[in-house]
Design a protein around this motif. Sequence first.
Motif, PDB file in Angstrom:
ATOM      1  N   ILE A   1      21.464  66.810  53.085  1.00 11.21           N
ATOM      2  CA  ILE A   1      20.272  66.573  52.286  1.00 11.21           C
ATOM      3  C   ILE A   1      20.184  65.081  51.999  1.00 11.21           C
ATOM      4  CG2 ILE A   1      20.368  68.853  51.219  1.00 11.21           C
ATOM      5  CD1 ILE A   1      21.317  67.412  48.615  1.00 11.21           C
ATOM      6  N   TYR A   2      18.974  64.628  51.710  1.00 14.86           N
ATOM      7  CA  TYR A   2      18.835  63.244  51.242  1.00 14.86           C
ATOM      8  C   TYR A   2      18.127  63.256  49.899  1.00 14.86           C
ATOM      9  CZ  TYR A   2      14.051  63.307  53.257  1.00 14.86           C
ATOM     10  OH  TYR A   2      12.748  63.602  53.577  1.00 14.86           O
ATOM     11  N   ILE A   3      18.642  62.435  49.011  1.00 14.61           N
ATOM     12  CA  ILE A   3      18.182  62.420  47.629  1.00 14.61           C
ATOM     13  C   ILE A   3      18.015  60.972  47.187  1.00 14.61           C
ATOM     14  CG2 ILE A   3      19.349  64.597  47.093  1.00 14.61           C
ATOM     15  CD1 ILE A   3      21.584  63.059  45.799  1.00 14.61           C
ATOM     16  N   GLY A   4      17.336  60.787  46.071  1.00 19.00           N
ATOM     17  CA  GLY A   4      17.160  59.455  45.511  1.00 19.00           C
ATOM     18  C   GLY A   4      17.733  59.381  44.119  1.00 19.00           C
ATOM     19  N   ALA A   5      18.183  58.199  43.737  1.00 19.21           N
ATOM     20  CA  ALA A   5      18.626  57.983  42.369  1.00 19.21           C
ATOM     21  C   ALA A   5      17.405  57.655  41.509  1.00 19.21           C
ATOM     22  CB  ALA A   5      19.649  56.848  42.318  1.00 19.21           C
ATOM     23  N   SER A   6      17.653  57.453  40.222  1.00 16.92           N
ATOM     24  CA  SER A   6      16.537  57.205  39.314  1.00 16.92           C
ATOM     25  C   SER A   6      15.857  55.875  39.584  1.00 16.92           C
ATOM     26  CB  SER A   6      17.023  57.261  37.856  1.00 16.92           C
ATOM     27  OG  SER A   6      18.137  56.402  37.671  1.00 16.92           O
ATOM     28  N   ARG A   7      16.510  54.981  40.353  1.00 16.55           N
ATOM     29  CA  ARG A   7      15.893  53.717  40.749  1.00 16.55           C
ATOM     30  C   ARG A   7      16.190  53.459  42.225  1.00 16.55           C
ATOM     31  NH1 ARG A   7      17.202  48.651  37.172  1.00 16.55           N
ATOM     32  NH2 ARG A   7      15.346  47.882  38.262  1.00 16.55           N
ATOM     33  N   PHE A   8      15.379  52.585  42.814  1.00 18.00           N
ATOM     34  CA  PHE A   8      15.586  52.080  44.184  1.00 18.00           C
ATOM     35  C   PHE A   8      15.418  53.157  45.258  1.00 18.00           C
ATOM     36  CE2 PHE A   8      18.545  49.769  41.289  1.00 18.00           C
ATOM     37  CZ  PHE A   8      17.740  48.653  41.119  1.00 18.00           C
ATOM     38  N   SER A   9      14.585  54.143  44.963  1.00 17.38           N
ATOM     39  CA  SER A   9      14.271  55.178  45.943  1.00 17.38           C
ATOM     40  C   SER A   9      12.804  55.068  46.319  1.00 17.38           C
ATOM     41  CB  SER A   9      14.547  56.564  45.353  1.00 17.38           C
ATOM     42  OG  SER A   9      13.881  57.563  46.082  1.00 17.38           O
ATOM     43  N   ALA A  10      12.490  55.273  47.585  1.00 12.77           N
ATOM     44  CA  ALA A  10      11.115  55.118  48.062  1.00 12.77           C
ATOM     45  C   ALA A  10      10.205  56.259  47.647  1.00 12.77           C
ATOM     46  CB  ALA A  10      11.097  54.968  49.584  1.00 12.77           C
ATOM     47  N   ARG A  11      10.678  57.124  46.757  1.00 17.83           N
ATOM     48  CA  ARG A  11       9.829  58.172  46.188  1.00 17.83           C
ATOM     49  C   ARG A  11      10.075  58.206  44.684  1.00 17.83           C
ATOM     50  NH1 ARG A  11       7.736  57.639  50.271  1.00 17.83           N
ATOM     51  NH2 ARG A  11       7.155  59.157  51.874  1.00 17.83           N
ATOM     52  N   THR A  12       9.551  57.199  43.964  1.00 13.32           N
ATOM     53  CA  THR A  12       9.808  57.138  42.527  1.00 13.32           C
ATOM     54  C   THR A  12       9.110  58.268  41.772  1.00 13.32           C
ATOM     55  OG1 THR A  12       7.954  55.590  42.276  1.00 13.32           O
ATOM     56  CG2 THR A  12      10.154  54.642  42.517  1.00 13.32           C
ATOM     57  N   SER A  13       8.101  58.894  42.380  1.00 10.72           N
ATOM     58  CA  SER A  13       7.404  59.995  41.713  1.00 10.72           C
ATOM     59  C   SER A  13       8.172  61.310  41.812  1.00 10.72           C
ATOM     60  CB  SER A  13       6.002  60.170  42.309  1.00 10.72           C
ATOM     61  OG  SER A  13       5.221  59.022  42.072  1.00 10.72           O
TER      62      SER A  13
END
Length: 686
Positions: free
Chosen positions: A27-39
């Motif tokens: 899986i790929y996930i984002g952190a609360s910052r620096f992710s290309a899907r802030t929404s």
Amino acid sequence: MARLEILAPAGGEESVFPAVRTGADAIYIGASRFSARTSAHNFDNEQLERVVRYCHRCGTAVHLACNTLVHDDEVSSAMELIEYACSIGVDALIMQDTGLISLVRKSAPDMPVHGSTQLSVHTAKGVQHLARLGLTRAVLSRELSREQIREIAKSSPIELEVFVHGALCMCVSGQCYFSAMLGSRSGNRGSCAQPCRLPFSVKGGTGHDLSLKDLSIIGHLRELEEMGIASAKIEGRMKRPEYVAAAVTACRESLDNGFVSEEAQQRLISVFSRSGFTDGYYENKTGRDMFGIRSKDNVQAADSRVFAEIHQLYKNERRHIPVCFDLKIKEGCPVELTVSDNSGNTASASGSIPEPALKTPADRERCEKSLSKTGGTPYIMEKLSCSIGIGLSVPGSVLNSLRTECLSGLDKKREQPAAVPYSPCERQASGTRSSAPPKSFRARFPDDDISDSFLDCELIYVPYTLSDKKLEKLLDRGFAAAIDVPRGLFGIENAVFERLKNIQKLGINEVLANNAAVIEMAHELGMDIHGGFGLNISNTEAVHWAENQGMLDCEVSFELTLDQIAGLGGKIPVGIISDGRLPLMLTRNCPAMNDGKGCKHCTKAPVLRDRRGVSFPVKCFGACTEILNSVPLYMADRRSEMRGIDFEVLRFTVENHEERERSIESFLRQDKKSGITRGLYYRGVE
């Protein structure tokens, strides 16, 4: 042949179970910052660690998206996040910013780094460049055809990842500035407002001529696997859990069975589509059929019945991790059970001393029946080794308890983070540039209509398509010229490379590089490199990266403010675009070609109009089309406010001869002008 990885999105914890339980390998996930899907919901540190532990227990890899551009005041925070990711055993980082990539390669050389699709890599030489930077995987642009993917894969020194399902942006990823220019919400920083989904129209178009249907090439997974592609990526970190489950299930079917069932296909359509799906790019077919919007029927298709059906797909853990049990039942000794997985992890448990059997003694069949009940876990018994004494009895409840204890112990072993070594490295000093205003200027032209008014340019950029005769004439007139190579090189890389070889023979040995592939071409040919805005240089570390690539100078991102540019460090000269229509999109599918007549009928630049009638010119170059801003940028009268900038660029695209003459005159006189924009140099981006 290596097995193709199914890579699923998870915008929040609620999407992790559906992805893992329906068969995602990663899986790929984002952190609360620096992710290309802030929404997307994204993950704080505690959630990140919890997700990594769960996924590793279930045999699923976790890729962390740190794929936004960062500014100098954010670099420290970004590196703190990456250090934390290393400590909890994240399996790979997905990255765009070349400055951050350089720091990670120094601080955590053992951490796999995947070049985000935001790096706009879509050719063999582009992939080779990422390999030279130490990246382990390239996420290819979505616009590639089957033949182009196959050709890249033949020579790729690193893994390749291909999007197989999900939203399809009109613009090549990493080259979209539409949302930033219209509302200061930068797609390159994860805040895209999706203006492309609003009504925009060209003559003979659809009325939504920037809105493409969703991509779906799930039926071609075995073909991608045969090509040597490492990973099949599903887009959708902003989508709901049911979407994730439906997409992963369809991918699993396609890869395991060679086809997608009608039931799975219908679930995909119901849960989310825009007038259906398209495989146009993969099939090397562009045009009106690829365009679509989210209609009322599309929305209503995802009803409660569909969702209830999808929920059943991930109700239980997926039992797929093979384990081996070793059972010892000996007279006078506690019952012993050991479990091992195929990664070398083991766990043991012991129970009570077996009693003499009064009726039915323990045997292999009864023990196997108890130990194989691994429901509720990701494990499935592959093998059982037994050593059972004669005439001994062990209750089923004891075996069940031992099995539960062993598997719980195995969970803990598998969850233990395999930390990646991290050692902070020295950072480049920022704010070290001259405070004097720019002293030189350059101009970029789409043709050879260049008057003597531009002889004062220290350098002109001219297209690679100019004939030898025209190039020689420019040199004879006294111009210093560099070759503008297109940002979009889909299917034309080899031809461009051969053209550069011929141009060198004329005495021109400089190129404008807006793409990783052009940097690689220049290195191979020994040409001097000027970095273009398409490289998205946004911080001091990225300027230093440009230096290390041998660039003579670079244009920095026009999403930076003047104050942010003034604070940059680095030794090579930096410049900005200060005059001309800024490119808002780079698209493979020209909206003006929807009438089917093709490029040859375009005697002048077509226009795209928004719902208020505002016109955006459309201009083709190389293998792509640029959609230009409705009004020109102009900064000459603000030159006294520029600091740390060594040169300015006049970027001509659709202007005629007279308009170019007026532009250079105004630029040199630093006139005040109306009907212009200051771009983002004052308001900046989110």
